[in-house]
Scaffold this motif. Sequence first.
Motif, PDB file in Angstrom:
ATOM      1  N   LEU A 105      10.701  -7.747  -6.095  1.00 39.51           N
ATOM      2  CA  LEU A 105      11.641  -7.526  -5.158  1.00 39.51           C
ATOM      3  C   LEU A 105      11.315  -8.348  -3.671  1.00 39.51           C
ATOM      4  O   LEU A 105      12.021  -9.031  -3.161  1.00 39.51           O
ATOM      5  N   ALA A 106       9.992  -8.630  -3.593  1.00 39.03           N
ATOM      6  CA  ALA A 106       9.587  -9.560  -2.289  1.00 39.03           C
ATOM      7  C   ALA A 106      10.021 -10.718  -2.575  1.00 39.03           C
ATOM      8  O   ALA A 106      10.298 -11.692  -1.790  1.00 39.03           O
ATOM      9  N   GLY A 107       9.990 -11.392  -3.860  1.00 37.86           N
ATOM     10  CA  GLY A 107      10.228 -12.779  -4.219  1.00 37.86           C
ATOM     11  C   GLY A 107      11.764 -12.982  -3.927  1.00 37.86           C
ATOM     12  O   GLY A 107      11.942 -14.019  -3.531  1.00 37.86           O
TER      13      GLY A 107
ATOM     14  N   THR B   2     -11.939  -3.437   7.031  1.00 37.37           N
ATOM     15  CA  THR B   2     -12.524  -4.964   6.849  1.00 37.37           C
ATOM     16  C   THR B   2     -12.773  -5.092   5.051  1.00 37.37           C
ATOM     17  O   THR B   2     -12.837  -6.401   4.762  1.00 37.37           O
ATOM     18  N   LYS B   3     -11.999  -3.982   4.383  1.00 37.34           N
ATOM     19  CA  LYS B   3     -11.774  -4.375   3.049  1.00 37.34           C
ATOM     20  C   LYS B   3     -10.517  -4.837   2.894  1.00 37.34           C
ATOM     21  O   LYS B   3     -10.016  -5.107   1.456  1.00 37.34           O
ATOM     22  N   LEU B   4      -9.695  -5.049   3.812  1.00 39.09           N
ATOM     23  CA  LEU B   4      -8.208  -5.722   3.672  1.00 39.09           C
ATOM     24  C   LEU B   4      -8.337  -7.091   2.979  1.00 39.09           C
ATOM     25  O   LEU B   4      -7.416  -7.442   2.209  1.00 39.09           O
ATOM     26  N   TYR B   5      -9.492  -7.717   2.906  1.00 36.26           N
ATOM     27  CA  TYR B   5      -9.464  -8.998   2.328  1.00 36.26           C
ATOM     28  C   TYR B   5      -9.555  -8.878   0.687  1.00 36.26           C
ATOM     29  O   TYR B   5      -8.814  -9.918   0.035  1.00 36.26           O
ATOM     30  N   THR B   6      -9.420  -7.605   0.401  1.00 40.73           N
ATOM     31  CA  THR B   6      -9.478  -7.540  -1.311  1.00 40.73           C
ATOM     32  C   THR B   6      -8.061  -7.522  -1.809  1.00 40.73           C
ATOM     33  O   THR B   6      -8.017  -7.916  -2.924  1.00 40.73           O
ATOM     34  N   ILE B   7      -6.996  -7.602  -0.858  1.00 40.28           N
ATOM     35  CA  ILE B   7      -5.709  -7.754  -0.961  1.00 40.28           C
ATOM     36  C   ILE B   7      -5.375  -9.155  -1.780  1.00 40.28           C
ATOM     37  O   ILE B   7      -4.796  -9.304  -2.716  1.00 40.28           O
ATOM     38  N   PHE B   8      -6.435 -10.009  -1.137  1.00 42.10           N
ATOM     39  CA  PHE B   8      -6.538 -11.692  -1.486  1.00 42.10           C
ATOM     40  C   PHE B   8      -7.111 -11.643  -2.639  1.00 42.10           C
ATOM     41  O   PHE B   8      -6.833 -12.339  -3.682  1.00 42.10           O
TER      42      PHE B   8
ATOM     43  N   LEU C 152       1.934 -11.403  -2.582  1.00 40.70           N
ATOM     44  CA  LEU C 152       0.934 -10.826  -2.955  1.00 40.70           C
ATOM     45  C   LEU C 152       0.358  -9.677  -2.244  1.00 40.70           C
ATOM     46  O   LEU C 152       0.224  -8.492  -2.762  1.00 40.70           O
ATOM     47  N   VAL C 153       0.721  -9.932  -0.805  1.00 42.66           N
ATOM     48  CA  VAL C 153       0.441  -8.694   0.116  1.00 42.66           C
ATOM     49  C   VAL C 153       1.118  -7.496  -0.083  1.00 42.66           C
ATOM     50  O   VAL C 153       0.877  -6.382  -0.024  1.00 42.66           O
TER      51      VAL C 153
END
Length: 209
Positions: free
Chosen positions: A188-190, A48-54, A104-105
Motif C-alpha cells: 500500500l505504501a508503494g 534509540t532502538k528505532l534504528y532497527t527499523i532500517f 520500509l518504515v
Amino acid sequence: MILEYLYATPVASIIFAITIATSIYVFSNPQMYGTMMLHPYSIHRDKTKLYTIFTSGIIHADWGHLLFNMFTFYFFGFALEHFFVLASGSIGHFYFALLYIVSLVLSDIPTIVQQKNNAGYHSLGASGAISAVLFSYILFQPKAMLGIFMVIPMPAYVFAVLYIIYCIWASKNSNDRINHDAHLFGALAGVLITILLYPWIIRHFVEQF
C-alpha cells in the motif's frame, strides 16, 4: 556488466549489494540478529532502538528468505528505478531511494504498534520495501505477466489483487511466523508514494485497459 548496473541504476545496485552482504554476514554471526532485528517491545520502551527499523530490512532469516526477496528485487527493483529515471530524469534515482526507504518504515509501523507489548516478537527482512517496489512496478506495467511462486502466470493487476487478499487473510489467520502485515502495508505504501510522485500514474494505469 556491474559497472553498467551501477551507472544506470545505482540505488538499486547499492540496496541489492548491501542487503546480500549484510545478510550473509549475519548468517555466520548470529549474535548480530539481536542487535539488528526489529523488536517492537524494545522500540516502544527505548526510542534509540528505532534504528532497527532500517537494520532489520537488510538482514534475512536464512538463504531461502534472502534468495526469494533478492530474486524479486532483481526483477522489479532495477526496472522500477529505470522507470523513475525515464519519468523524472536523474532525480528519479532519488525518488526510487525515497520510495524504498519510506516504504520500509511505513511497512513496519503497524507491526510496531500491534506488537509493542509482546516481548517475544521479532521481525526481519526486506519484504515490506520489496512489496512496495513490486506494487509501484505494477502501476507502471499492470499487464506484465507475473506468477504465483513464479509458476502460475497471470497479469500483474490480477496478481496484485490476489496478493492483497492473501495478505489480509494471512495476517488474521496464518501462524507461519511471516510478517504479512509488513507485506500488506509495504504494498500500500508503494502505491501511495508512487501516486504522490507521479499523479498521472492513475490515468496511465487505467488507460492500459
